[in-house]
Design an enzyme around this catalytic site. Structure first.
Site, PDB file in Angstrom:
ATOM      1  N   SER A 136      44.070  19.552 -33.928  1.00  0.00           N
ATOM      2  CA  SER A 136      44.243  19.704 -32.484  1.00  0.00           C
ATOM      3  C   SER A 136      45.453  18.944 -31.962  1.00  0.00           C
ATOM      4  O   SER A 136      45.586  17.743 -32.199  1.00  0.00           O
ATOM      5  CB  SER A 136      43.017  19.146 -31.740  1.00  0.00           C
ATOM      6  OG  SER A 136      41.867  19.871 -32.035  1.00  0.00           O
ATOM      7  N   ASN A 187      40.715   9.017 -28.339  1.00  0.00           N
ATOM      8  CA  ASN A 187      39.909   8.326 -27.327  1.00  0.00           C
ATOM      9  C   ASN A 187      39.115   7.226 -28.001  1.00  0.00           C
ATOM     10  O   ASN A 187      38.812   7.308 -29.190  1.00  0.00           O
ATOM     11  CB  ASN A 187      38.944   9.314 -26.664  1.00  0.00           C
ATOM     12  CG  ASN A 187      38.109  10.072 -27.683  1.00  0.00           C
ATOM     13  OD1 ASN A 187      38.610  10.997 -28.322  1.00  0.00           O
ATOM     14  ND2 ASN A 187      36.869   9.668 -27.840  1.00  0.00           N
ATOM     15  N   MET A 215      35.347  16.207 -35.948  1.00  0.00           N
ATOM     16  CA  MET A 215      34.564  17.427 -36.218  1.00  0.00           C
ATOM     17  C   MET A 215      35.191  18.305 -37.296  1.00  0.00           C
ATOM     18  O   MET A 215      34.936  19.516 -37.337  1.00  0.00           O
ATOM     19  CB  MET A 215      34.449  18.240 -34.921  1.00  0.00           C
ATOM     20  CG  MET A 215      33.894  17.473 -33.737  1.00  0.00           C
ATOM     21  SD  MET A 215      33.996  18.444 -32.237  1.00  0.00           S
ATOM     22  CE  MET A 215      33.580  17.192 -30.993  1.00  0.00           C
ATOM     23  N   SER A 216      35.992  17.719 -38.150  1.00  0.00           N
ATOM     24  CA  SER A 216      36.695  18.569 -39.125  1.00  0.00           C
ATOM     25  C   SER A 216      36.967  17.807 -40.416  1.00  0.00           C
ATOM     26  O   SER A 216      36.257  16.863 -40.757  1.00  0.00           O
ATOM     27  CB  SER A 216      38.023  19.045 -38.516  1.00  0.00           C
ATOM     28  OG  SER A 216      38.911  17.957 -38.349  1.00  0.00           O
ATOM     29  N   HIS A 236      38.306  18.048 -23.921  1.00  0.00           N
ATOM     30  CA  HIS A 236      39.217  18.527 -24.965  1.00  0.00           C
ATOM     31  C   HIS A 236      40.669  18.455 -24.482  1.00  0.00           C
ATOM     32  O   HIS A 236      41.579  18.147 -25.252  1.00  0.00           O
ATOM     33  CB  HIS A 236      38.833  19.955 -25.373  1.00  0.00           C
ATOM     34  CG  HIS A 236      39.616  20.495 -26.529  1.00  0.00           C
ATOM     35  ND1 HIS A 236      39.671  19.863 -27.757  1.00  0.00           N
ATOM     36  CD2 HIS A 236      40.376  21.603 -26.654  1.00  0.00           C
ATOM     37  CE1 HIS A 236      40.431  20.569 -28.587  1.00  0.00           C
ATOM     38  NE2 HIS A 236      40.882  21.629 -27.938  1.00  0.00           N
ATOM     39  N   HIS A 262      44.936  25.040 -31.182  1.00  0.00           N
ATOM     40  CA  HIS A 262      45.078  25.492 -32.574  1.00  0.00           C
ATOM     41  C   HIS A 262      45.767  26.849 -32.567  1.00  0.00           C
ATOM     42  O   HIS A 262      45.205  27.835 -32.126  1.00  0.00           O
ATOM     43  CB  HIS A 262      43.699  25.603 -33.245  1.00  0.00           C
ATOM     44  CG  HIS A 262      43.057  24.289 -33.534  1.00  0.00           C
ATOM     45  ND1 HIS A 262      43.165  23.669 -34.748  1.00  0.00           N
ATOM     46  CD2 HIS A 262      42.328  23.468 -32.758  1.00  0.00           C
ATOM     47  CE1 HIS A 262      42.506  22.523 -34.713  1.00  0.00           C
ATOM     48  NE2 HIS A 262      41.994  22.368 -33.508  1.00  0.00           N
ATOM     49  N   HIS A 285      36.576  25.619 -37.590  1.00  0.00           N
ATOM     50  CA  HIS A 285      35.620  24.512 -37.659  1.00  0.00           C
ATOM     51  C   HIS A 285      34.224  25.065 -37.870  1.00  0.00           C
ATOM     52  O   HIS A 285      33.942  26.204 -37.486  1.00  0.00           O
ATOM     53  CB  HIS A 285      35.624  23.714 -36.343  1.00  0.00           C
ATOM     54  CG  HIS A 285      36.963  23.225 -35.913  1.00  0.00           C
ATOM     55  ND1 HIS A 285      37.905  24.048 -35.352  1.00  0.00           N
ATOM     56  CD2 HIS A 285      37.517  21.984 -35.949  1.00  0.00           C
ATOM     57  CE1 HIS A 285      39.002  23.341 -35.068  1.00  0.00           C
ATOM     58  NE2 HIS A 285      38.796  22.085 -35.424  1.00  0.00           N
ATOM     59  N   ALA A 319      42.246  15.113 -34.853  1.00  0.00           N
ATOM     60  CA  ALA A 319      42.042  14.233 -33.699  1.00  0.00           C
ATOM     61  C   ALA A 319      40.663  13.610 -33.863  1.00  0.00           C
ATOM     62  O   ALA A 319      39.736  14.269 -34.312  1.00  0.00           O
ATOM     63  CB  ALA A 319      42.092  15.050 -32.417  1.00  0.00           C
ATOM     64  N   TYR A 333      31.747  24.270 -36.138  1.00  0.00           N
ATOM     65  CA  TYR A 333      31.131  24.508 -34.824  1.00  0.00           C
ATOM     66  C   TYR A 333      31.483  25.877 -34.243  1.00  0.00           C
ATOM     67  O   TYR A 333      30.887  26.311 -33.252  1.00  0.00           O
ATOM     68  CB  TYR A 333      31.445  23.388 -33.818  1.00  0.00           C
ATOM     69  CG  TYR A 333      32.899  23.213 -33.433  1.00  0.00           C
ATOM     70  CD1 TYR A 333      33.556  24.146 -32.643  1.00  0.00           C
ATOM     71  CD2 TYR A 333      33.611  22.093 -33.838  1.00  0.00           C
ATOM     72  CE1 TYR A 333      34.887  23.984 -32.282  1.00  0.00           C
ATOM     73  CE2 TYR A 333      34.930  21.907 -33.488  1.00  0.00           C
ATOM     74  CZ  TYR A 333      35.564  22.857 -32.717  1.00  0.00           C
ATOM     75  OH  TYR A 333      36.877  22.691 -32.374  1.00  0.00           O
ATOM     76  N   GLU A 334      32.457  26.557 -34.843  1.00  0.00           N
ATOM     77  CA  GLU A 334      32.747  27.928 -34.410  1.00  0.00           C
ATOM     78  C   GLU A 334      31.754  28.914 -35.021  1.00  0.00           C
ATOM     79  O   GLU A 334      31.875  30.129 -34.833  1.00  0.00           O
ATOM     80  CB  GLU A 334      34.181  28.319 -34.789  1.00  0.00           C
ATOM     81  CG  GLU A 334      35.240  27.505 -34.055  1.00  0.00           C
ATOM     82  CD  GLU A 334      36.658  27.839 -34.509  1.00  0.00           C
ATOM     83  OE1 GLU A 334      37.146  28.925 -34.162  1.00  0.00           O
ATOM     84  OE2 GLU A 334      37.274  27.013 -35.206  1.00  0.00           O
TER      85      GLU A 334
HETATM   86  N1  HPA Z   1      34.123  12.572 -31.081  1.00  0.00           N
HETATM   87  C1  HPA Z   1      34.178  13.592 -31.945  1.00  0.00           C
HETATM   88  N2  HPA Z   1      35.300  14.288 -32.172  1.00  0.00           N
HETATM   89  C2  HPA Z   1      36.399  13.922 -31.507  1.00  0.00           C
HETATM   90  C3  HPA Z   1      36.397  12.878 -30.579  1.00  0.00           C
HETATM   91  C4  HPA Z   1      35.197  12.159 -30.355  1.00  0.00           C
HETATM   92  O1  HPA Z   1      35.113  11.211 -29.569  1.00  0.00           O
HETATM   93  N3  HPA Z   1      37.664  12.775 -30.090  1.00  0.00           N
HETATM   94  C5  HPA Z   1      38.389  13.747 -30.705  1.00  0.00           C
HETATM   95  N4  HPA Z   1      37.631  14.444 -31.562  1.00  0.00           N
END
Ligand code: HPA
Length: 280
Positions: free
Chosen positions: A33, A238, A214-215, A253, A64, A86, A116, A88-89
């Site tokens: 991302s 973050n 998540m990847s 996001h 993406h 991913h 990310a 989650y898709e």
């Molecule tokens: N959690 C999960 N996936 C993420 C986060 C998060 O805080 N930030 C960017 N991808």
């Protein structure tokens, strides 16, 4: 008529790619991302939209792009996968791992995988870059589950030292030469796509995770299955320290993309330096 095996699909995709761009990549780079600007470092031989590649899974997540770029970085032939699918898709693990397996099929021996992530470790700030030393798979599945009707590697894959220590040393040196530092730590993968609760953040800290995302983990397992060397790079989008999380504005996001994009230039220099110094 029997369905095509994964190997048959991969051969078909690889053949399609080679017919259009006859370059054998030594390194494959998967851009997460907000990291599309890294592709600017490529002296491009050609590009192919994922949607035009037979059997290749297409992603629909913002940030993406969905294309495969071939060319060279600092003189080394590379394949850049700009965007990924991913779990989650709702995609099968075989599809999530497809780019990695295709990279192997095209001849790549090293995988540089980026993402990310949110930091669990309070010492990691938004915008920091972390080399992945190890991971914790909390996805509940992985690409080795299932038929494995292919010849990419075995069923039982060793995962200790999955992230190559030599590549991390090289990346640290490249960062230093470029005047910035990188962190190092453990990446925990959850399925997402929701971000974590405060209790989950505390749990992840107890488990020993430095960041959460998540990847990446499926691709790394696939890469180790076919004996590729792996360098994993997380960009901290973050901070999710459990104590401070409740005071934070809700994570979006869009915010993740904004922060990661502002770190993309350092990631680009890191990957460029590593690509130029990598042993064949
Ligand atoms: N959690 C999960 N996936 C993420 C986060 C998060 O805080 N930030 C960017 N991808």
């Amino acid at each position: 008529m029997s369905a095509m095996t994964l190997t048959q699909k991969l051969r078909r995709t690889a053949e399609h790619v080679r017919e259009r761009v006859p370059l054998q990549p030594q390194i494959a780079i998967i851009l997460g991302s907000g990291l599309s600007p890294v592709a600017d470092a490529l002296a491009q031989d050609g590009e192919l939209a994922y949607a035009d590649l037979p059997h290749f899974p297409v992603t629909g997540v913002a940030g993406h792009r969905g294309r495969l770029l071939l060319g060279s970085m600092a003189g080394t032939p590379v394949a850049v996968f700009e965007g990924r699918v991913h779990s989650y898709e709702g995609r099968a693990m075989e599809e999530v791992a497809y780019s990695t397996y295709l990279a192997k099929q095209l001849g790549a021996r090293t995988l540089i995988v980026t993402n990310a992530a949110g930091s669990i470790n309070a010492a990691f700030a938004a915008g920091d870059i972390m080399l992945i030393r190890d991971h914790i798979n909390l996805l509940g599945t992985n690409p080795l589950v299932g038929a494995l009707d292919d010849d990419l590697g075995g069923r039982f894959v060793a995962m200790r030292n999955a992230y190559d220590a030599g590549l991390r040393d090289l990346a640290r040196r490249v960062a230093r030469q470029n005047g910035f530092t990188v962190k190092e730590g453990v990446y925990a993968a959850t399925s997402g796509p929701m971000y974590e609760t405060d209790a989950e953040i505390r749990m992840l800290a107890i488990l020993g995770a430095d960041v959460v995302g998540m990847s990446t983990v499926p691709e790394v397992i696939a890469a180790r299955r076919c004996a590729m060397r792996v360098l994993g790079i997380s960009v901290i989008a973050n901070q999710t320290t459990a104590s401070g999380a409740s005071d934070e504005v809700a994570l979006t996001h869009a915010e993740v993309l904004r922060v990661v994009t502002s770190s993309a230039d350092r990631v680009k220099r890191l990957i460029l330096g590593v690509s130029g110094s990598i042993a064949a």
